[in-house]
Write an enzyme that holds these catalytic residues in place. Sequence first.
Site, PDB file in Angstrom:
ATOM      1  N   HIS A 230     -23.914 -44.793 -25.619  1.00  0.00           N
ATOM      2  CA  HIS A 230     -23.773 -43.446 -26.173  1.00  0.00           C
ATOM      3  C   HIS A 230     -24.721 -42.502 -25.430  1.00  0.00           C
ATOM      4  CE1 HIS A 230     -23.845 -40.042 -28.908  1.00  0.00           C
ATOM      5  NE2 HIS A 230     -22.677 -40.475 -29.335  1.00  0.00           N
TER       6      HIS A 230
ATOM      7  N   LYS B  99     -24.692 -41.798 -36.625  1.00  0.00           N
ATOM      8  CA  LYS B  99     -25.997 -41.609 -35.988  1.00  0.00           C
ATOM      9  C   LYS B  99     -27.112 -41.913 -36.995  1.00  0.00           C
ATOM     10  CE  LYS B  99     -23.705 -38.305 -33.074  1.00  0.00           C
ATOM     11  NZ  LYS B  99     -23.777 -37.197 -32.168  1.00  0.00           N
TER      12      LYS B  99
HETATM   13  C1  PEP Z   1     -20.724 -38.483 -30.969  1.00  0.00           C
HETATM   14  O1  PEP Z   1     -21.915 -38.424 -31.061  1.00  0.00           O
HETATM   15  O2  PEP Z   1     -20.202 -39.556 -30.633  1.00  0.00           O
HETATM   16  C2  PEP Z   1     -19.945 -37.281 -31.237  1.00  0.00           C
HETATM   17  C3  PEP Z   1     -18.757 -37.198 -30.733  1.00  0.00           C
HETATM   18  O3  PEP Z   1     -20.550 -36.282 -31.993  1.00  0.00           O
HETATM   19  P1  PEP Z   1     -19.886 -34.919 -32.519  1.00  0.00           P
HETATM   20  O4  PEP Z   1     -18.531 -35.253 -33.091  1.00  0.00           O
HETATM   21  O5  PEP Z   1     -20.833 -34.394 -33.558  1.00  0.00           O
HETATM   22  O6  PEP Z   1     -19.760 -34.015 -31.334  1.00  0.00           O
END
Ligand code: PEP
Length: 258
Positions: free
Chosen positions: A103, A18
């Site tokens: 996403h 991210k």
């Molecule tokens: C994501 O954003 O793709 C994700 C799965 O985040 P997290 O593992 O922090 O839940």
Amino acid sequence: MSHPPSQPRTPVFAANWKMSHGPAETGAFVERFTAHHRRRSDATVVIFPPAISLAAFAAAASGRLDLEFGVQDVHTELEGAHTSGISAAMVPATGATWALAGHSERRREFGDTDADVGRKLVRILEAGLRPVLCVGETLEERESGRLSTVLETQIREAVRPLDREDRARLVYAYEPVWAIGTGRTASPADAAEAHAIVREQLARTEGCDAERAAILYGGSVKPANIEALLAAPGVDGVLVGGASLDPDSWAAICAAGR
Ligand code: PEP
């Protein structure tokens, strides 16, 4: 007519950084991770750094060709007056070979619609990148009994502009929105149920390869739950946010299922 035996699907361990790890932190991450991560020929490891860190990632990982990397998003257009946009056509020159589309944070924060996601998939595939189509329901959608409808709609609409050959190239990530960054993980049974729905939808969609398509699970995956999630029927890998930011935790996740 008999169908050819289905091929085993190679597990994919995908990290979505991210908006974390800028160029200054990326080299140290790669150094620490590669010191602990033994190459695996039985799985794919792919990292999605922020776009601003792609060059730093490529430089730091140049000795580790087993580490693949990609972009977290692309623009629906290839060029022009789109300040801050990332053109899919410009991505291969960075060495990146993958791209995420759809996403839930893009859908929520930037208003990406299923039609936008479809246009982005077209761009990603035209550029020769490997797309990961992210789908998933909110808590409200799940609790009102709309899990199947939401997943089916997201898949159907996103693949609509793709031809048969391109549809067969997609990797999927099932990411329940209520489990992303919340510490709340879908149980292995929840993941298996949703992955089965995704696979059924692929089987119903012309050109999609339900047998061979990899479907990753994403949502608060950690070293403590990775083995159970990977063992769930139909789970072919993981897409990990928070727990991929620490190189030791990411190395532990990437060692799962050996
Ligand atoms: C994501 O954003 O793709 C994700 C799965 O985040 P997290 O593992 O922090 O839940």
